[in-house]
Design a protein around this motif. Structure first.
Motif, PDB file in Angstrom:
ATOM      1  N   UNK A 128      25.194 -20.071 -14.419  1.00 40.95           N
ATOM      2  CA  UNK A 128      24.994 -21.351 -14.530  1.00 40.95           C
ATOM      3  C   UNK A 128      23.495 -22.007 -14.945  1.00 40.95           C
ATOM      4  N   UNK A 129      22.928 -21.778 -13.729  1.00 45.36           N
ATOM      5  CA  UNK A 129      21.349 -21.979 -13.544  1.00 45.36           C
ATOM      6  C   UNK A 129      20.849 -21.339 -14.606  1.00 45.36           C
ATOM      7  N   UNK A 130      20.720 -20.362 -15.199  1.00 38.73           N
ATOM      8  CA  UNK A 130      20.326 -19.159 -15.964  1.00 38.73           C
ATOM      9  C   UNK A 130      20.153 -20.316 -17.273  1.00 38.73           C
ATOM     10  N   UNK A 131      21.896 -20.364 -17.393  1.00 38.00           N
ATOM     11  CA  UNK A 131      22.070 -21.870 -18.855  1.00 38.00           C
ATOM     12  C   UNK A 131      21.644 -22.587 -18.518  1.00 38.00           C
ATOM     13  N   UNK A 132      21.505 -23.184 -17.848  1.00 39.15           N
ATOM     14  CA  UNK A 132      20.265 -24.518 -17.776  1.00 39.15           C
ATOM     15  C   UNK A 132      18.755 -24.754 -18.440  1.00 39.15           C
ATOM     16  N   UNK A 133      18.366 -23.066 -16.959  1.00 38.31           N
ATOM     17  CA  UNK A 133      16.440 -22.481 -17.959  1.00 38.31           C
ATOM     18  C   UNK A 133      16.022 -22.677 -19.299  1.00 38.31           C
ATOM     19  N   UNK A 134      17.622 -21.567 -19.532  1.00 38.79           N
ATOM     20  CA  UNK A 134      17.848 -22.014 -21.186  1.00 38.79           C
ATOM     21  C   UNK A 134      17.640 -22.759 -22.061  1.00 38.79           C
ATOM     22  N   UNK A 135      18.890 -23.295 -21.217  1.00 36.47           N
ATOM     23  CA  UNK A 135      18.431 -24.675 -22.076  1.00 36.47           C
ATOM     24  C   UNK A 135      17.632 -25.650 -22.015  1.00 36.47           C
ATOM     25  N   UNK A 136      16.842 -25.710 -20.720  1.00 35.26           N
ATOM     26  CA  UNK A 136      15.593 -26.417 -20.640  1.00 35.26           C
ATOM     27  C   UNK A 136      14.540 -26.292 -21.596  1.00 35.26           C
ATOM     28  N   UNK A 137      14.400 -24.835 -21.833  1.00 29.92           N
ATOM     29  CA  UNK A 137      12.942 -24.201 -22.382  1.00 29.92           C
ATOM     30  C   UNK A 137      13.692 -24.854 -24.161  1.00 29.92           C
ATOM     31  N   UNK A 190       6.988 -18.765 -16.944  1.00 27.68           N
ATOM     32  CA  UNK A 190       6.828 -17.383 -16.170  1.00 27.68           C
ATOM     33  C   UNK A 190       8.329 -17.501 -14.966  1.00 27.68           C
ATOM     34  N   UNK A 191       8.907 -16.437 -14.805  1.00 26.03           N
ATOM     35  CA  UNK A 191       9.974 -16.211 -13.878  1.00 26.03           C
ATOM     36  C   UNK A 191      10.349 -15.298 -13.614  1.00 26.03           C
ATOM     37  N   UNK A 192      11.224 -14.706 -12.556  1.00 27.49           N
ATOM     38  CA  UNK A 192      12.214 -13.665 -11.804  1.00 27.49           C
ATOM     39  C   UNK A 192      13.254 -13.858 -11.794  1.00 27.49           C
ATOM     40  N   UNK A 193      14.125 -14.410 -12.755  1.00 27.05           N
ATOM     41  CA  UNK A 193      15.577 -14.591 -12.970  1.00 27.05           C
ATOM     42  C   UNK A 193      16.587 -14.219 -11.921  1.00 27.05           C
ATOM     43  N   UNK A 194      17.046 -12.739 -12.255  1.00 25.36           N
ATOM     44  CA  UNK A 194      17.415 -11.862 -11.307  1.00 25.36           C
ATOM     45  C   UNK A 194      17.149 -11.059 -10.515  1.00 25.36           C
ATOM     46  N   UNK A 195      15.981 -11.446  -9.961  1.00 24.45           N
ATOM     47  CA  UNK A 195      15.669 -11.149  -8.267  1.00 24.45           C
ATOM     48  C   UNK A 195      14.152 -11.655  -8.186  1.00 24.45           C
ATOM     49  N   UNK A 196      14.634 -13.062  -7.884  1.00 23.67           N
ATOM     50  CA  UNK A 196      13.144 -13.852  -7.188  1.00 23.67           C
ATOM     51  C   UNK A 196      11.881 -12.544  -6.463  1.00 23.67           C
ATOM     52  N   UNK A 197      10.601 -12.579  -6.797  1.00 22.58           N
ATOM     53  CA  UNK A 197       9.752 -12.217  -6.137  1.00 22.58           C
ATOM     54  C   UNK A 197       8.266 -13.831  -5.404  1.00 22.58           C
TER      55      UNK A 197
END
Length: 479
Positions: free
Chosen positions: A269-278, A253-260
């Motif tokens: 680059x962080x979002x791409x790395x997160x998708x790659x990890x998933x 579970x994550x809030x990538x475009x506005x962390x809560x």
């Protein structure tokens, strides 16, 4: 010269140019380190306003797609590594259309903290109730309630015109890749999370969640008895680099475009790395896009779900922040192979959402009133955010440390005090808040207050800040 862009769609020129430049960077047609034309040159080449180009370039810079080099120009960001792009590039469609999605469960055979008054000023997640266009809403409601077909049953998946309106809005405003048949209407975002648990979790499956993070998600994730592992933040966003050491998980579970609640935004680059990890770990990502419409200086950042075809992302949203919490209407966007699974789970465990309310929201969106309302609220919340920050800086300097991005509906005031006691004390004075420490898992919690300024008037902002100055200045809650 860029000669492969055509601005001939129905969307605004700024939106078309942003989408096409972003897609070309992601697809490596414009590789890391390559120079983009000057705003003047691109405006001449495209036959559009230089202001339009500058606005697009500013958005691309804010999201981490490009970076300025003084005296040299604008370049595709070096942090968008070619190996990352190559390994997570758009997958080739498989014959069954599933592509790189994690394993999908077999379709099951059919079998059928009391917090007091949470509508106080400064209660996190509460919009400005007085600013809601109640007269326009009531006109639509009265129009819809006269329709005979809305007095009976409809569909567990949700009212089709509303699903269509949501899909159109998400594609244009949030960059989500979806059609109406992928949208599931839920009774708030919390039910959407429960459906994810019902469909995708088996006993023993591990679940990851941001730490600190949204408490409602933590309760939902732990409700089936599955082990929940916290993922730390780094510079107010999910620490993607910490994931490999944590091992596999079924859900994150994550809030990538506005962390809560900390407010950070994962760059491209962080979002791409997160998708790659998933993809590598066969993990489903739950993307909660709870208040990302409210960015004050840049256009709202595009949702992670829409970055790639067939991304392993379940997208959760609701109308509680953009319209009213009392509506209790949310939505879940799922990959096509999962639609039947979620519709069946909704039918078994939730049934239909209120049809009349769905129809009213649908007309509110179809007539353009929803977009205008969000635009008005963005300006209103920006003014409140500026006023609240100014009062905090003037009266609480040295007592608290504000933690905020230029977005959202809340501000974190971090400090070395008993935040549980201070939050209760504020409630006795008629002001809401939540303790920052309550958003953490385990030990080593930081302390502070999460303050939802969207629901507070200018006078209430000034009164609450004065109360905090008086209380913290006398140190009765200091550690």
């Amino acid at each position: 010269m860029i000669d492969d862009i055509r601005l001939d769609g129905p969307e605004p020129l700024q939106q078309q140019l942003y989408q096409q430049l972003a897609e070309r960077i992601i697809d490596r047609r414009y590789p890391a380190g390559s120079r983009l034309p000057s705003s003047r040159q691109l405006a001449l080449d495209m036959g559009i306003s230089r202001n339009t180009v500058n606005a697009v370039y500013d958005q691309l810079k804010a999201e981490g797609f490009v970076q300025s080099q003084p005296g040299k120009g604008l370049f595709v960001h070096q942090r968008i590594h070619s190996d990352t792009l190559q390994r997570i590039g758009r997958p080739v469609l498989q014959p069954d259309g599933v592509a790189l999605l994690p394993p999908i469960p077999k379709l099951q055979a059919s079998k059928y903290d009391r917090a007091g008054d949470v509508s106080l000023p400064f209660q996190p997640g509460l919009p400005d109730l007085d600013a809601f266009p109640i007269r326009s809403w009531n006109r639509i409601l009265h129009h819809q309630e006269s329709r005979k077909r809305l007095r009976g049953y409809d569909s567990s998946q949700g009212y089709l015109p509303l699903r269509h309106a949501i899909a159109e809005y998400l594609r244009s405003a949030r960059g989500v890749r979806c059609q109406e048949h992928q949208v599931i209407i839920t009774n708030g975002a919390q039910q959407a999370l429960s459906l994810v648990m019902d469909v995708l979790l088996k006993p023993g499956d591990r679940v990851f969640s941001e730490n600190p993070g949204y408490r409602g998600a933590r309760y939902a994730l732990a409700s089936r008895g599955n082990p929940v592992t916290s993922v730390p933040l780094k510079r107010q966003v999910l620490d993607v680099d910490a994931l490999p050491a944590l091992g596999p998980a079924r859900l994150l579970f994550c809030t990538p475009t506005h962390q809560y609640p900390m407010g950070g935004i994962l760059d491209i680059s962080q979002r791409m790395a997160l998708l790659r990890w998933a993809q590598q770990n066969q993990t489903w990502l739950i993307e909660d896009d709870y208040d990302s419409e409210f960015h004050f200086y840049n256009k709202p950042f595009a949702a992670m779900q829409g970055m790639f075809d067939h991304a392993p992302v379940l997208y959760v949203g609701s109308f509680s922040k953009t319209l009213l919490p009392a509506l209790r209407v949310g939505y879940l966007v799922v990959p096509e192979p999962l639609v039947d699974h979620f519709v069946q789970a909704k039918q078994v465990n939730g049934g239909e959402s209120p049809l009349l309310i769905q129809a009213t929201i649908a007309e509110f969106m179809e007539t353009g009133q929803f977009t205008r309302h969000v635009r008005r609220m963005r300006q209103l919340y920006r003014d409140k955010w500026l006023h609240f920050q100014a009062r905090v800086a003037a009266e609480l300097d040295g007592l608290v440390t504000p933690v905020a991005e230029s977005a959202g509906m809340h501000l974190v005031l971090e400090g070395d005090f008993d935040d549980q006691e201070l939050s209760l004390w504020l409630r006795t004075r008629g002001f809401g808040s939540t303790p920052l420490s309550s958003h953490f898992f385990g030990e080593g919690n930081r302390t502070g207050l999460v303050m939802g300024f969207a629901s507070a008037s200018e006078h209430e902002i000034e009164t609450c800040v004065a109360l905090l100055r008086e209380r913290l200045g006398s140190s009765p809650v200091a550690r």
